[in-house]
Write a protein that holds these residues in place. Structure first.
Motif, mmCIF file in Angstrom:
data_model
loop_
_atom_site.group_PDB
_atom_site.id
_atom_site.type_symbol
_atom_site.label_atom_id
_atom_site.label_comp_id
_atom_site.label_asym_id
_atom_site.label_seq_id
_atom_site.Cartn_x
_atom_site.Cartn_y
_atom_site.Cartn_z
ATOM 1 N N PHE A 1 0.865 -1.303 -0.156
ATOM 2 C CA PHE A 1 -0.044 0.146 0.009
ATOM 3 C C PHE A 1 0.930 1.351 -0.029
ATOM 4 O O PHE A 1 0.615 2.244 -0.508
ATOM 5 C CB PHE A 1 -0.867 -0.016 1.115
ATOM 6 C CG PHE A 1 -2.169 -0.610 1.060
ATOM 7 C CD1 PHE A 1 -2.264 -1.711 -0.021
ATOM 8 C CD2 PHE A 1 -3.434 -0.592 1.689
ATOM 9 C CE1 PHE A 1 -3.393 -2.335 -0.276
ATOM 10 C CE2 PHE A 1 -4.649 -1.291 1.659
ATOM 11 C CZ PHE A 1 -4.530 -2.141 0.600
ATOM 12 N N HIS A 2 2.205 1.331 0.717
ATOM 13 C CA HIS A 2 2.811 2.549 0.846
ATOM 14 C C HIS A 2 3.513 2.661 -0.593
ATOM 15 O O HIS A 2 3.810 3.725 -0.964
ATOM 16 C CB HIS A 2 3.892 2.185 1.875
ATOM 17 C CG HIS A 2 4.914 3.358 1.846
ATOM 18 N ND1 HIS A 2 4.646 4.503 1.870
ATOM 19 C CD2 HIS A 2 6.383 3.104 1.752
ATOM 20 C CE1 HIS A 2 5.843 5.522 2.074
ATOM 21 N NE2 HIS A 2 6.726 4.484 1.932
ATOM 22 N N ALA A 3 4.231 1.429 -1.119
ATOM 23 C CA ALA A 3 4.581 1.488 -2.332
ATOM 24 C C ALA A 3 3.820 2.225 -3.579
ATOM 25 O O ALA A 3 4.349 2.875 -4.356
ATOM 26 C CB ALA A 3 5.218 0.131 -2.961
ATOM 27 N N LEU A 4 2.277 1.882 -3.299
ATOM 28 C CA LEU A 4 1.645 2.328 -4.355
ATOM 29 C C LEU A 4 0.786 3.470 -4.044
ATOM 30 O O LEU A 4 0.184 4.325 -4.795
ATOM 31 C CB LEU A 4 0.608 1.155 -4.663
ATOM 32 C CG LEU A 4 1.314 -0.069 -5.376
ATOM 33 C CD1 LEU A 4 0.181 -1.231 -5.129
ATOM 34 C CD2 LEU A 4 1.466 0.212 -6.678
ATOM 35 N N GLY A 5 1.260 4.217 -3.049
ATOM 36 C CA GLY A 5 0.589 5.624 -2.532
ATOM 37 C C GLY A 5 -0.685 5.324 -1.822
ATOM 38 O O GLY A 5 -1.177 6.383 -1.521
ATOM 39 N N VAL A 6 -1.146 4.008 -1.439
ATOM 40 C CA VAL A 6 -2.430 4.195 -0.877
ATOM 41 C C VAL A 6 -2.176 4.529 0.646
ATOM 42 O O VAL A 6 -3.097 5.262 1.221
ATOM 43 C CB VAL A 6 -2.785 2.695 -0.970
ATOM 44 C CG1 VAL A 6 -4.395 2.328 -0.177
ATOM 45 C CG2 VAL A 6 -3.049 2.177 -2.183
ATOM 46 N N LEU A 7 -1.061 4.323 1.312
ATOM 47 C CA LEU A 7 -0.376 4.953 2.474
ATOM 48 C C LEU A 7 0.495 5.754 2.100
ATOM 49 O O LEU A 7 1.368 5.538 1.566
ATOM 50 C CB LEU A 7 0.107 3.493 3.426
ATOM 51 C CG LEU A 7 -1.050 2.742 4.041
ATOM 52 C CD1 LEU A 7 -0.224 1.510 4.671
ATOM 53 C CD2 LEU A 7 -1.829 3.449 4.825
ATOM 54 N N PRO A 8 0.318 7.007 2.851
ATOM 55 C CA PRO A 8 1.506 8.011 2.485
ATOM 56 C C PRO A 8 2.782 7.536 3.160
ATOM 57 O O PRO A 8 3.769 8.278 2.667
ATOM 58 C CB PRO A 8 0.884 9.141 3.174
ATOM 59 C CG PRO A 8 -0.064 8.958 4.403
ATOM 60 C CD PRO A 8 -0.725 7.352 3.703
ATOM 61 N N ASN A 9 2.807 6.821 4.310
ATOM 62 C CA ASN A 9 4.074 6.611 4.945
ATOM 63 C C ASN A 9 4.012 5.130 5.179
ATOM 64 O O ASN A 9 3.061 4.241 5.358
ATOM 65 C CB ASN A 9 4.266 7.191 6.470
ATOM 66 C CG ASN A 9 3.951 8.848 6.105
ATOM 67 O OD1 ASN A 9 4.736 9.511 5.363
ATOM 68 N ND2 ASN A 9 3.070 9.485 6.839
#
Length: 361
Positions: free
Chosen positions: A327-335
């Motif tokens: 999710f982080h790598a794809l921008g779903v999670l900002p951090n």
């Protein structure tokens, strides 16, 4: 477990103050919950327990428990009043309610937990189980040229952002060397996605049961499924921090009751689904009832595998960390989120030990 002294776990002592702080609860707030000093947790029973319900609660484990399936009386078994709080669309909004203090206990997908950790939602993870591997379906138009993950490039695909469907979509695209940015991903609720799909305004739709099974029944030969689409994440049962601190034995017993109730549903599919119909979950003896019964028999509903419910372990933590990293790598999670350390944190050992004892794990 007593209300005083250290909470022991993983070879070291964790103070009660540390446990409370890690769960986002102040000692003063926990004391104020009972209007005085912290209670003797082994003997304590909450005056009431508010349970979040995703949807209307007329199907699944909650419906069976509310209706007293198998002769069980949940309030008598737990020794407290249960307040059912229905109407949540998914696990993510429930986390907001937990943070506001409006919910004490809930089912939560891994995606909800991953979002809850950086938001400092005061949850204590009690137990987990892997979701059914075939819980998610990927629908495409019957006359579509889409046959494999590789064919999705550039296509308009509906998913409900930040959910199990999103994670399954990410992993499915990965199998063809694609990323979420390689498709036109649009976030829609299950109901809105069905409408968009039925109208032909999207090329595909990925979602979980029972929505997709019911959609296929309604759409007939206008839709078909892609093969090799899987569900990868875990589901959890979590409690609000101060509730878990003060009433671990009650929550541990609740875990056992949930597992037993799901086993009862699995052993009595026709009876259970008929009970849900009688509770208003769907019209009795109709198509929806038949769809639900098949999903129960095939163990494809999100709670079907709760028969494997056990304390949170390395497998659950590692799987959820992989979801967070994706999710982080794809921008779903900002951090980046270190959810593994959170789930395996020693500050939760007292609650997990109570659950392990109740479940015989």
């Amino acid at each position: 477990m007593t209300s005083r002294g250290p909470i022991v776990g993983r070879g070291r002592s964790v103070s009660r103050r540390t446990f409370l702080a890690s769960a986002g609860v102040t000692v003063a707030a926990a004391a104020g919950m009972r209007g005085g000093p912290l209670a003797h947790a082994a003997d304590a029973v909450p005056p009431q327990l508010t349970v979040a319900v995703i949807g209307d609660g007329r199907t699944g484990v909650w419906a069976s428990l509310r209706a007293g399936a198998g002769g069980r009386n949940l309030e008598q078994d737990l020794g407290t009043r249960i307040i059912w709080q229905p109407g949540f669309t998914a696990s993510l909004p429930v986390m907001e309610a937990v943070k506001a203090g409006a919910v004490d206990f809930t089912f939560a997908t891994a995606t909800a937990v991953v979002n809850a950790v950086p938001a400092r939602v005061p949850i204590v993870p009690l137990a987990a189980y892997p979701l059914p591997a075939d819980e998610v379906d990927f629908l495409v138009q019957a006359n579509s040229a889409i046959r494999t993950a590789a064919d999705l490039k550039g296509k308009k695909i509906a998913h409900q952002n930040g959910t199990t469907g999103t994670y399954s979509l990410i992993k499915y695209l990965e199998s063809a060397g694609l990323r979420l940015s390689d498709v036109q991903a649009v976030s829609l609720s299950g109901a809105d996605a069905f409408t968009a799909f039925a109208q032909g305004s999207i090329d595909g739709w990925i979602h979980w049961q029972p929505a997709t099974a019911l959609a296929l029944t309604k759409l007939g030969d206008k839709a078909r499924l892609l093969s090799d689409v899987k569900t990868y994440d875990y589901a959890f049962y979590v409690a609000r921090g101060e509730v878990a601190v003060n009433y671990p034995q009650v929550l541990a017993k609740f875990m056992k009751i949930i597992r037993e109730t799901q086993a009862y549903i699995f052993a009595h599919p026709a009876e259970s689904v008929a009970l849900w119909a009688s509770q208003g979950g769907f019209p009795p003896n109709g198509t929806e009832q038949a769809v639900y019964e098949k999903l129960v028999r095939d163990a494809r509903l999100s709670e079907s595998t709760a028969v494997a419910l056990k304390p949170v372990d390395e497998a659950a933590a590692a799987s959820t960390q992989d979801l967070a990293d994706n999710f982080h790598a794809l921008g779903v999670l900002p951090n980046k989120v270190d959810v593994r350390s959170f789930l395996l944190g020693a500050q939760f050992d007292a609650a997990k030990q109570a659950v392990a004892l109740a479940l015989g794990a």
